[in-house]
Design an enzyme around this catalytic site. Structure first.
Site, PDB file in Angstrom:
ATOM      1  N   ASP A 153      43.243  33.832  26.381  1.00  0.00           N
ATOM      2  CA  ASP A 153      42.535  33.525  25.141  1.00  0.00           C
ATOM      3  C   ASP A 153      43.156  32.297  24.472  1.00  0.00           C
ATOM      4  OD1 ASP A 153      41.025  36.140  25.275  1.00  0.00           O
ATOM      5  OD2 ASP A 153      43.075  36.869  25.158  1.00  0.00           O
ATOM      6  N   HIS A 189      42.923  41.886  22.944  1.00  0.00           N
ATOM      7  CA  HIS A 189      42.220  41.072  23.943  1.00  0.00           C
ATOM      8  C   HIS A 189      40.822  41.664  24.098  1.00  0.00           C
ATOM      9  CE1 HIS A 189      41.062  38.782  27.396  1.00  0.00           C
ATOM     10  NE2 HIS A 189      40.828  39.890  28.066  1.00  0.00           N
TER      11      HIS A 189
HETATM   12  P1  NAD Z   1      39.046  43.553  40.856  1.00  0.00           P
HETATM   13  O1  NAD Z   1      38.146  44.725  40.708  1.00  0.00           O
HETATM   14  O2  NAD Z   1      38.647  42.400  41.706  1.00  0.00           O
HETATM   15  O3  NAD Z   1      40.453  44.064  41.408  1.00  0.00           O
HETATM   16  C1  NAD Z   1      41.121  45.159  40.874  1.00  0.00           C
HETATM   17  C2  NAD Z   1      41.965  45.738  41.982  1.00  0.00           C
HETATM   18  O4  NAD Z   1      42.755  46.767  41.423  1.00  0.00           O
HETATM   19  C3  NAD Z   1      41.145  46.371  43.132  1.00  0.00           C
HETATM   20  O5  NAD Z   1      41.548  45.797  44.370  1.00  0.00           O
HETATM   21  C4  NAD Z   1      41.492  47.859  43.044  1.00  0.00           C
HETATM   22  O6  NAD Z   1      41.551  48.479  44.307  1.00  0.00           O
HETATM   23  C5  NAD Z   1      42.878  47.784  42.384  1.00  0.00           C
HETATM   24  N1  NAD Z   1      43.296  49.018  41.737  1.00  0.00           N
HETATM   25  C6  NAD Z   1      42.550  49.936  41.078  1.00  0.00           C
HETATM   26  N2  NAD Z   1      43.309  50.983  40.693  1.00  0.00           N
HETATM   27  C7  NAD Z   1      44.568  50.705  41.093  1.00  0.00           C
HETATM   28  C8  NAD Z   1      45.791  51.407  41.018  1.00  0.00           C
HETATM   29  N3  NAD Z   1      45.851  52.603  40.434  1.00  0.00           N
HETATM   30  N4  NAD Z   1      46.888  50.842  41.548  1.00  0.00           N
HETATM   31  C9  NAD Z   1      46.817  49.653  42.148  1.00  0.00           C
HETATM   32  N5  NAD Z   1      45.679  48.940  42.290  1.00  0.00           N
HETATM   33  C10 NAD Z   1      44.574  49.462  41.760  1.00  0.00           C
HETATM   34  O7  NAD Z   1      39.377  43.095  39.379  1.00  0.00           O
HETATM   35  P2  NAD Z   1      39.986  41.699  38.887  1.00  0.00           P
HETATM   36  O8  NAD Z   1      38.874  40.744  38.672  1.00  0.00           O
HETATM   37  O9  NAD Z   1      41.115  41.307  39.764  1.00  0.00           O
HETATM   38  O10 NAD Z   1      40.496  42.113  37.428  1.00  0.00           O
HETATM   39  C11 NAD Z   1      41.539  43.021  37.248  1.00  0.00           C
HETATM   40  C12 NAD Z   1      41.638  43.455  35.796  1.00  0.00           C
HETATM   41  O11 NAD Z   1      41.998  42.361  34.973  1.00  0.00           O
HETATM   42  C13 NAD Z   1      40.334  43.992  35.203  1.00  0.00           C
HETATM   43  O12 NAD Z   1      40.647  45.116  34.410  1.00  0.00           O
HETATM   44  C14 NAD Z   1      39.847  42.863  34.333  1.00  0.00           C
HETATM   45  O13 NAD Z   1      38.995  43.321  33.297  1.00  0.00           O
HETATM   46  C15 NAD Z   1      41.161  42.350  33.811  1.00  0.00           C
HETATM   47  N6  NAD Z   1      41.151  40.993  33.233  1.00  0.00           N
HETATM   48  C16 NAD Z   1      41.974  40.784  32.168  1.00  0.00           C
HETATM   49  C17 NAD Z   1      42.048  39.532  31.599  1.00  0.00           C
HETATM   50  C18 NAD Z   1      42.961  39.253  30.414  1.00  0.00           C
HETATM   51  O14 NAD Z   1      42.905  38.142  29.884  1.00  0.00           O
HETATM   52  N7  NAD Z   1      43.797  40.170  29.962  1.00  0.00           N
HETATM   53  C19 NAD Z   1      41.275  38.493  32.118  1.00  0.00           C
HETATM   54  C20 NAD Z   1      40.464  38.729  33.220  1.00  0.00           C
HETATM   55  C21 NAD Z   1      40.405  40.000  33.784  1.00  0.00           C
HETATM   56  C1  LMR Z   2      38.287  37.969  30.261  1.00  0.00           C
HETATM   57  O1  LMR Z   2      38.739  37.746  29.129  1.00  0.00           O
HETATM   58  O2  LMR Z   2      37.860  37.067  31.001  1.00  0.00           O
HETATM   59  C2  LMR Z   2      38.206  39.393  30.760  1.00  0.00           C
HETATM   60  O3  LMR Z   2      39.085  40.205  30.037  1.00  0.00           O
HETATM   61  C3  LMR Z   2      36.809  39.894  30.710  1.00  0.00           C
HETATM   62  C4  LMR Z   2      36.660  41.258  31.319  1.00  0.00           C
HETATM   63  O4  LMR Z   2      36.018  42.108  30.663  1.00  0.00           O
HETATM   64  O5  LMR Z   2      37.165  41.502  32.448  1.00  0.00           O
END
Ligand code: NAD
Ligand code: LMR
Length: 328
Positions: free
Chosen positions: A160, A188
């Site tokens: 962010d 977030h």
């Molecule tokens: P994704 O679905 O591509 O990958 C998530 C992975 O986590 C999968 O491979 C799944 O098998 C694994 N997983 C699920 N449960 C698990 C566990 N108990 N132990 C280990 N691994 C496990 O998702 P992504 O696009 O890589 O995003 C991951 C997370 O990050 C999501 O929750 C998304 O919303 C979040 N995110 C946060 C931000 C931020 O700014 N904070 C930004 C973008 C995404």
């Molecule tokens: C982001 O800020 O891009 C993500 O947290 C959005 C989401 O819901 O995975």
């Protein structure tokens, strides 16, 4: 390589952020170009094979700083001896799922991970939670790691922060390096408050260079809803930019913020700025000697106060929900 490798655990390693993150860690961008790393990947059993494929590619990168990659489906093993824990894997929201359901499903992930960190991580462990809802997932993990100092648990709002820098640089026609003291406050989520109240560019106040209507109607919603806009455009949530922000968050934590500037991170509140103690909320922070500290003594104007309070109220609600569910 004279120094022993730093153990870096990445959960959700076979996911999209994992794929964008692991190669940058292996190339030395997480900790520095003179720090060898050992990767410990945690996945659920169904995704271990995909993680093995990524590990093969990591091997094929012949990274000089990569001292090895191990794959686990058991958190206890994955966090054994870990110095840096990147908690990326989380349960995404599926159709018909309420916020409480999502928090409960994630409790099933972050509680055992907190316990495993408590039981086996290195004394200097630093934890960054990326998986959403990141602040409250971090709160759950932290509450199951009573022996780990509270300030080692953080959640990511650096994406962010970076989004705010990019929007401001575009508006003002200056490079991002000119911008100082931008801050993300709160959760977030779409309630977050990207603030320019104290921000500067080239020694001038940003608040004097842009009008309030642009801040309220354009800048704040653009930054706060950028995650949803990326999902809408890509059909998937942000991955490379999230991985990049995770790299920035840890690099800054370990190597410090430059003089005269700060960054943003969700850290455990000490009650500063009226944010209830113990909540994991985003603040302007500096980093020094491997510690993030909340910037103290900032004057908060009425507009900022209302925005901060609204986002913190959402965090309180999330905390109360997970408390009722017995997750903290
Ligand atoms: P994704 O679905 O591509 O990958 C998530 C992975 O986590 C999968 O491979 C799944 O098998 C694994 N997983 C699920 N449960 C698990 C566990 N108990 N132990 C280990 N691994 C496990 O998702 P992504 O696009 O890589 O995003 C991951 C997370 O990050 C999501 O929750 C998304 O919303 C979040 N995110 C946060 C931000 C931020 O700014 N904070 C930004 C973008 C995404
Ligand atoms: C982001 O800020 O891009 C993500 O947290 C959005 C989401 O819901 O995975």
């Amino acid at each position: 390589m004279s120094q022993a490798p730093v153990n870096v655990t990445v959960t959700g390693a076979a996911g999209q952020i994992g794929y964008a993150l692991l190669f940058r860690i292996a190339s030395g961008q997480l900790l520095g170009q003179d720090v060898p790393v050992k990767l410990r990947l945690l996945e659920i059993p169904q995704a271990v094979k995909a993680a093995e494929g990524t590990a093969m590619e990591l091997e094929d990168g012949a990274f000089p700083l990569l001292a090895g990659t191990d794959i686990f489906d058991d958190p206890k093993q994955a966090f054994e001896g870990t110095n840096i824990a990147l908690l990326v894997g989380a349960r995404p929201r599926s159709k018909g799922m309420e916020r409480g359901d999502l928090l409960e499903a994630n409790g099933g992930i972050f509680k055992p991970q907190g316990e495993a960190i408590n039981a086996g991580a290195a004394d200097d462990v630093k934890v960054l939670v990326v998986g959403n809802p990141a602040n409250t997932n971090a709160l759950i993990a932290r509450s199951h790691a009573p022996d780990v100092p509270a300030d080692r648990f953080t959640a990511m709002t650096r994406l962010d922060h970076n989004r705010a820098l990019a929007q401001l640089a575009k508006k003002l026609g200056v490079p991002v390096t000119e911008l100082k003291k931008v801050a993300i406050w709160g959760n977030h989520s779409a309630t977050q408050y990207p603030s320019v109240q104290h921000a500067e560019f080239g020694g001038k106040k940003i608040a004097d260079a842009v009008d309030q209507a642009w801040l309220e109607n354009d800048f704040i919603p653009t930054v706060a809803k950028r995650g949803a806009a990326i999902i809408e455009a890509r059909g998937l949530s942000s991955a490379a930019s999230a991985a990049s922000a995770a790299i920035d968050h840890v690099y800054t934590w370990v190597n410090g913020t430059p003089a005269g500037d700060w960054t943003s991170a969700a850290v455990v509140s000490d009650g500063s700025y009226g944010v209830p103690e113990g909540l994991i909320s985003s603040f302007p922070v500096t980093a020094k000697d491997g510690k993030y500290e909340i910037v103290q003594g900032l004057e908060i104007d009425d507009f900022s106060r209302a925005r901060i309070d609204a986002s913190v109220a959402e965090l309180v609600e999330e905390r109360d929900t997970v408390q009722k569910l017995g997750l903290i």
